[in-house]
Design a protein around this motif. Sequence first.
Motif, short mmCIF file in Angstrom:
data_model
loop_
_atom_site.label_atom_id
_atom_site.label_comp_id
_atom_site.label_asym_id
_atom_site.label_seq_id
_atom_site.Cartn_x
_atom_site.Cartn_y
_atom_site.Cartn_z
N TRP A 48 50.82 54.98 44.50
CA TRP A 48 51.15 55.08 45.91
C TRP A 48 51.04 53.69 46.50
O TRP A 48 50.65 52.75 45.81
CB TRP A 48 50.20 56.05 46.62
CG TRP A 48 50.33 57.46 46.12
CD1 TRP A 48 51.25 58.37 46.50
CD2 TRP A 48 49.51 58.09 45.15
NE1 TRP A 48 51.07 59.56 45.82
CE2 TRP A 48 49.99 59.41 44.97
CE3 TRP A 48 48.42 57.70 44.38
CZ2 TRP A 48 49.43 60.31 44.08
CZ3 TRP A 48 47.85 58.60 43.50
CH2 TRP A 48 48.36 59.89 43.37
N ASN A 49 51.33 53.52 47.78
CA ASN A 49 51.28 52.20 48.40
C ASN A 49 49.92 51.53 48.25
O ASN A 49 49.83 50.32 48.12
CB ASN A 49 51.65 52.28 49.89
CG ASN A 49 53.14 52.48 50.08
OD1 ASN A 49 53.92 52.26 49.17
ND2 ASN A 49 53.51 52.92 51.27
N ILE A 92 33.18 44.86 19.40
CA ILE A 92 33.18 45.89 20.43
C ILE A 92 34.62 46.21 20.78
O ILE A 92 35.43 45.31 21.02
CB ILE A 92 32.44 45.40 21.70
CG1 ILE A 92 31.01 44.99 21.37
CG2 ILE A 92 32.48 46.47 22.80
CD1 ILE A 92 30.35 44.17 22.45
N SER A 93 34.96 47.49 20.79
CA SER A 93 36.26 47.95 21.28
C SER A 93 36.00 48.82 22.49
O SER A 93 35.20 49.75 22.43
CB SER A 93 37.00 48.77 20.21
OG SER A 93 37.43 47.94 19.17
N ALA A 94 36.65 48.50 23.59
CA ALA A 94 36.44 49.24 24.83
C ALA A 94 37.77 49.63 25.46
O ALA A 94 38.70 48.83 25.50
CB ALA A 94 35.63 48.40 25.81
N VAL A 95 37.84 50.86 25.94
CA VAL A 95 39.01 51.36 26.65
C VAL A 95 38.55 51.77 28.04
O VAL A 95 37.53 52.44 28.20
CB VAL A 95 39.64 52.57 25.92
CG1 VAL A 95 40.79 53.14 26.73
CG2 VAL A 95 40.09 52.18 24.54
N MET A 96 39.30 51.33 29.07
CA MET A 96 38.93 51.65 30.43
C MET A 96 40.14 52.23 31.17
O MET A 96 41.23 51.65 31.15
CB MET A 96 38.45 50.39 31.16
CG MET A 96 38.09 50.65 32.60
SD MET A 96 37.36 49.28 33.55
CE MET A 96 38.07 47.85 32.87
N LEU A 97 39.95 53.36 31.80
CA LEU A 97 40.93 53.96 32.70
C LEU A 97 40.37 53.77 34.10
O LEU A 97 39.21 54.09 34.36
CB LEU A 97 41.10 55.45 32.39
CG LEU A 97 42.04 56.23 33.30
CD1 LEU A 97 43.46 55.67 33.20
CD2 LEU A 97 42.01 57.70 32.93
N ARG A 98 41.16 53.20 35.00
CA ARG A 98 40.63 52.91 36.32
C ARG A 98 41.64 53.23 37.41
O ARG A 98 42.83 53.33 37.17
CB ARG A 98 40.21 51.45 36.40
CG ARG A 98 41.36 50.49 36.31
CD ARG A 98 40.88 49.05 36.50
NE ARG A 98 41.97 48.13 36.42
CZ ARG A 98 42.49 47.65 35.30
NH1 ARG A 98 41.99 48.02 34.15
NH2 ARG A 98 43.51 46.82 35.32
N ALA A 99 41.10 53.36 38.62
CA ALA A 99 41.92 53.52 39.82
C ALA A 99 41.41 52.52 40.85
O ALA A 99 40.20 52.36 41.02
CB ALA A 99 41.82 54.94 40.36
N SER A 100 42.32 51.83 41.51
CA SER A 100 41.98 50.84 42.53
C SER A 100 42.62 51.24 43.85
O SER A 100 43.75 51.74 43.87
CB SER A 100 42.48 49.45 42.13
OG SER A 100 41.97 49.06 40.89
N TYR A 101 41.91 50.99 44.92
CA TYR A 101 42.43 51.26 46.25
C TYR A 101 42.59 49.94 46.99
O TYR A 101 41.66 49.13 47.04
CB TYR A 101 41.51 52.19 47.03
CG TYR A 101 42.04 52.54 48.40
CD1 TYR A 101 43.02 53.50 48.55
CD2 TYR A 101 41.58 51.88 49.53
CE1 TYR A 101 43.54 53.80 49.80
CE2 TYR A 101 42.09 52.18 50.78
CZ TYR A 101 43.08 53.14 50.90
OH TYR A 101 43.58 53.44 52.14
N LEU A 102 43.77 49.68 47.54
CA LEU A 102 44.05 48.47 48.30
C LEU A 102 43.88 48.78 49.78
O LEU A 102 44.59 49.59 50.35
CB LEU A 102 45.48 48.00 48.03
CG LEU A 102 45.84 47.73 46.57
CD1 LEU A 102 47.32 47.42 46.44
CD2 LEU A 102 45.01 46.58 46.05
N PHE A 103 42.89 48.11 50.40
CA PHE A 103 42.66 48.29 51.82
C PHE A 103 43.72 47.51 52.60
O PHE A 103 44.00 46.37 52.29
CB PHE A 103 41.26 47.81 52.22
CG PHE A 103 40.18 48.64 51.63
CD1 PHE A 103 39.76 49.81 52.24
CD2 PHE A 103 39.56 48.27 50.43
CE1 PHE A 103 38.75 50.59 51.70
CE2 PHE A 103 38.55 49.04 49.88
CZ PHE A 103 38.16 50.21 50.51
#
Length: 107
Positions: A48-49, A92-103
Amino acid sequence: MVFGKGGWAGSNATLKVTSTHPAHAGTASFSEFVDGWTIGGGVEYAAWNSVIIGLEYDYVSLSLNSGGSCPLCDAGITIDSSPAVVTGTATISAVMLRASYLFAPED
């Protein structure tokens, strides 16, 4: 957006040794800062925006080499080599799923 990254990595590592040999029974540990490298990549999508979701993978390799001194020997634990050398690699193997919010900026 698709991206890649790579570079230097560092971490504090602790080596813990326990000896059950009757003549040298005991436990000792040794900590030091170690160097290595990292590489990774991922994807980001503007859902989304103001919301971005992403998936990222990182691989880290740290060199665990300690030679010339034997701090564990000072604790009474002997290592059968001269000079005492501890070698190895931590990965080390790392997987990250993330969500960011832009103010939104204020006008």
